[in-house]
Design a protein around this motif. Structure first.
Motif, PDB file in Angstrom:
ATOM      1  N   LYS A 149     -67.799  30.667  77.104  1.00  0.00           N
ATOM      2  CA  LYS A 149     -68.471  31.969  77.083  1.00  0.00           C
ATOM      3  C   LYS A 149     -67.439  33.085  77.199  1.00  0.00           C
ATOM      4  N   ARG A 150     -67.702  34.187  76.547  1.00  0.00           N
ATOM      5  CA  ARG A 150     -66.792  35.331  76.579  1.00  0.00           C
ATOM      6  C   ARG A 150     -67.222  36.287  77.695  1.00  0.00           C
ATOM      7  N   THR A 151     -66.991  35.880  78.956  1.00  0.00           N
ATOM      8  CA  THR A 151     -67.305  36.750  80.086  1.00  0.00           C
ATOM      9  C   THR A 151     -66.120  37.688  80.329  1.00  0.00           C
ATOM     10  N   PRO A 152     -66.344  38.803  81.008  1.00  0.00           N
ATOM     11  CA  PRO A 152     -65.226  39.726  81.282  1.00  0.00           C
ATOM     12  C   PRO A 152     -64.061  39.050  81.996  1.00  0.00           C
ATOM     13  N   TYR A 153     -64.349  38.187  82.957  1.00  0.00           N
ATOM     14  CA  TYR A 153     -63.270  37.522  83.711  1.00  0.00           C
ATOM     15  C   TYR A 153     -62.458  36.617  82.798  1.00  0.00           C
TER      16      TYR A 153
ATOM     17  N   ILE B 117     -55.189  32.588  72.339  1.00  0.00           N
ATOM     18  CA  ILE B 117     -56.354  31.705  72.258  1.00  0.00           C
ATOM     19  C   ILE B 117     -57.566  32.486  71.759  1.00  0.00           C
ATOM     20  N   ILE B 118     -58.231  31.934  70.747  1.00  0.00           N
ATOM     21  CA  ILE B 118     -59.491  32.506  70.262  1.00  0.00           C
ATOM     22  C   ILE B 118     -60.614  31.889  71.085  1.00  0.00           C
ATOM     23  N   VAL B 119     -61.401  32.723  71.749  1.00  0.00           N
ATOM     24  CA  VAL B 119     -62.517  32.207  72.547  1.00  0.00           C
ATOM     25  C   VAL B 119     -63.760  32.201  71.668  1.00  0.00           C
ATOM     26  N   GLY B 120     -64.214  31.014  71.336  1.00  0.00           N
ATOM     27  CA  GLY B 120     -65.326  30.878  70.396  1.00  0.00           C
ATOM     28  C   GLY B 120     -66.648  30.664  71.071  1.00  0.00           C
ATOM     29  N   GLY B 121     -67.055  31.590  71.894  1.00  0.00           N
ATOM     30  CA  GLY B 121     -68.340  31.492  72.559  1.00  0.00           C
ATOM     31  C   GLY B 121     -69.079  32.817  72.492  1.00  0.00           C
ATOM     32  N   VAL B 122     -70.274  32.854  73.037  1.00  0.00           N
ATOM     33  CA  VAL B 122     -71.080  34.073  72.994  1.00  0.00           C
ATOM     34  C   VAL B 122     -70.556  35.098  73.994  1.00  0.00           C
ATOM     35  N   GLU B 123     -70.753  36.365  73.666  1.00  0.00           N
ATOM     36  CA  GLU B 123     -70.385  37.463  74.566  1.00  0.00           C
ATOM     37  C   GLU B 123     -71.463  37.570  75.640  1.00  0.00           C
TER      38      GLU B 123
ATOM     39  N   GLU C 161     -73.401  24.758  70.289  1.00  0.00           N
ATOM     40  CA  GLU C 161     -73.961  25.178  69.002  1.00  0.00           C
ATOM     41  C   GLU C 161     -73.232  26.386  68.414  1.00  0.00           C
ATOM     42  N   TYR C 162     -72.996  27.407  69.230  1.00  0.00           N
ATOM     43  CA  TYR C 162     -72.319  28.602  68.718  1.00  0.00           C
ATOM     44  C   TYR C 162     -70.894  28.261  68.301  1.00  0.00           C
ATOM     45  N   PHE C 163     -70.248  27.412  69.048  1.00  0.00           N
ATOM     46  CA  PHE C 163     -68.877  27.010  68.764  1.00  0.00           C
ATOM     47  C   PHE C 163     -68.784  26.272  67.431  1.00  0.00           C
TER      48      PHE C 163
END
Length: 476
Positions: A159-163, A172-178, A223-225
């Protein structure tokens, strides 16, 4: 008098010669330091290999790790009267008894805390301990960070959390939902070799991990990934973090559905994309059964430590879980277990996306063992075992430069190749410290590399992930 002068002169010459000889910068001396020779030989090999342009995808999940010295947190509590094992933690007494069990065994452990109040209160107490700190954690982010630091291009399922976005390596590309949601938190109790808690004593440095995750166990990023995974076209896909599902209160059938989703994600990749599954501390027999059915047969490579190998061996051979094992197993013992696991899992029929196991990496406190099928795409087994061994010291000491002043070796002057009667023996050579050979009529290659164990421990958590990633990076 004359004899005394001659003796003094000779002694001075000997001292002068010794001083000149020992000051040579080639790393050797009349009485060479064994560690110095071993390190010199291993660094020479490591420096010959460089990471090419590789793309690696890593799943699943991420968390915020809170680190605390176990002696400071648990030391404030009265030690339990006994040690005991529980599949999950629901009370303070269960926490104490299980911590004492793994503490005295020197074994790493990770357990789900079903009592949210207990977890919150323990977390608050830990954060109040002087010296506690937080980092980005989770198997996937730790391995992804190691791959990125070695020069690979990395896609991470999280997940693309602020932390997470603040702490993640910029390569690194973070491939999750914001999301603005809260991060899952893991509490990591580190302890050093020789520490005592009442009558209990730790034989080696290790850690005990507790969590009460909501998101990671459900593999919410799968799924999103998947949408990004196909376009990324990785050379290697690493699957980890599935131990978060261990003893999590799923509704009937849901956990199997999530494992099938992982399987389908692997199957969607071309066979030219290699798949590595990183084992962890599993205790739930049903979960291990699910992994053996839905995940492990679809992996080309497996990574595990000295506790996870006998656990997998026990499940594959006997269908039961092995909870605690020898923290420093003999080479002959693990080689026999590796051979049997390797053989049994290689018998997988390659259909429906299933793959033959072609690589097995065991990381222990004392040594690294890598077993590969010779005609597989995995290369540089010698260099990979060295890279993994050196990374073990670097990570635990928290220093890229390895100091022999802060290192020791547990490997003997030699080891036997099997517990079977008449098995051969390999003698240790300081100048060629890594032993490699072929077996099974030349079809299988095995390498054993000694670890220069860090004696000034900074952090053990994440060690296995860093070690496995370092071994993989040179074999792609």
């Amino acid at each position: 008098m004359e004899t005394s002068k001659i003796f003094t002169t000779l002694l001075s010459l000997v001292v002068l010669f010794a001083a000149i000889w020992f000051s040579r910068d080639d790393g050797y001396s009349v009485l060479p330091n064994k560690l110095q020779q071993v390190l010199h030989a291993m660094l020479e090999v490591e420096q010959q290999y460089h990471v090419g342009e590789v793309q690696i995808a890593v799943g699943y999940g991420a968390c915020k790790d809170i680190f605390v010295q176990g002696s400071l947190l648990m030391g404030a509590m009265t030690p339990p009267q006994r040690t005991a094992h529980f599949s999950r933690i629901d009370s303070i007494e269960q926490l104490k008894e299980m911590y004492a069990l793994f503490y005295t065994a020197g074994s790493a452990a990770e357990r789900y805390v079903g009592n949210e109040t207990l977890f919150s209160e323990t977390l608050a107490a830990a954060e109040a301990v002087p010296g506690s700190y937080s980092t980005l954690g989770g198997n996937a982010p730790v391995m992804a960070s190691r791959f990125a630091s070695e020069g690979a291009k990395v896609l991470l399922a999280a997940k693309r959390t602020p932390y997470i976005m603040q702490k993640i390596n910029s390569n690194i590309i973070v491939g999750g939902v914001e999301t603005e949601g809260a991060d899952d938190i893991h509490l990591i109790l580190e302890y050093k070799a020789g520490e005592s808690w009442g009558t209990y004593q730790a034989p080696r440095a290790n850690r005990f991990i507790m969590h009460s995750d909501d998101s990671n166990p459900t593999l919410s990023t799968v799924e999103y990934f998947g949408e990004q995974l196909t376009a990324f076209k990785p050379h290697l896909f690493v699957v980890g973090g599935l131990q978060m599902m261990d003893n999590f209160p799923f509704a009937p059938g849901v956990r199997e559905e999530r494992l099938i989703a992982v399987r389908d994600q692997i199957v969607s990749l071309p066979v030219t994309t290699r798949v590595h599954f990183e084992m962890a501390s599993f205790t739930d027999t049903d979960l291990l059964t699910g992994l053996i059915q839905h995940v492990i047969p679809y992996a080309d490579s497996l990574g595990m430590n000295e506790q996870e190998l006998p656990n997998l061996y026990s499940m594959v051979k006997y269908g039961n879980v092995s909870l605690v094992s020898d923290f420093n197993p003999r080479v002959a013992v693990v080689l026999d277990q590796m051979r049997e696991v390797f053989q049994l899992l290689r018998e997988t029929e390659e259909k429906g996306g299933k793959r033959h196991l072609t690589r097995l990496h065991l990381h222990t406190l004392a040594y690294q063992a890598i077993m590969v099928l010779k005609d597989s795409p995995w290369k540089n087994t010698l260099a990979a075992s060295i890279k993994a061994a050196l990374t073990a010291n670097r990570h635990v000491c928290g220093n890229t430069e390895i100091s022999i002043d802060n290192a020791r070796m547990l490997m003997d002057d030699g080891f036997t190749l099997s517990e079977a009667e008449g098995a051969g023996r390999v003698l240790f050579d300081n100048h060629r410290p890594v032993s490699c050979w072929t077996e099974d009529d030349g079809k299988v290659e095995v390498c054993i590399a000694p670890v220069l164990i860090c004696t000034q421990v900074r952090q053990t958590a994440g060690g296995g992930d860093n070690i496995s990633a370092a071994g993989l990076i040179l074999q792609i």
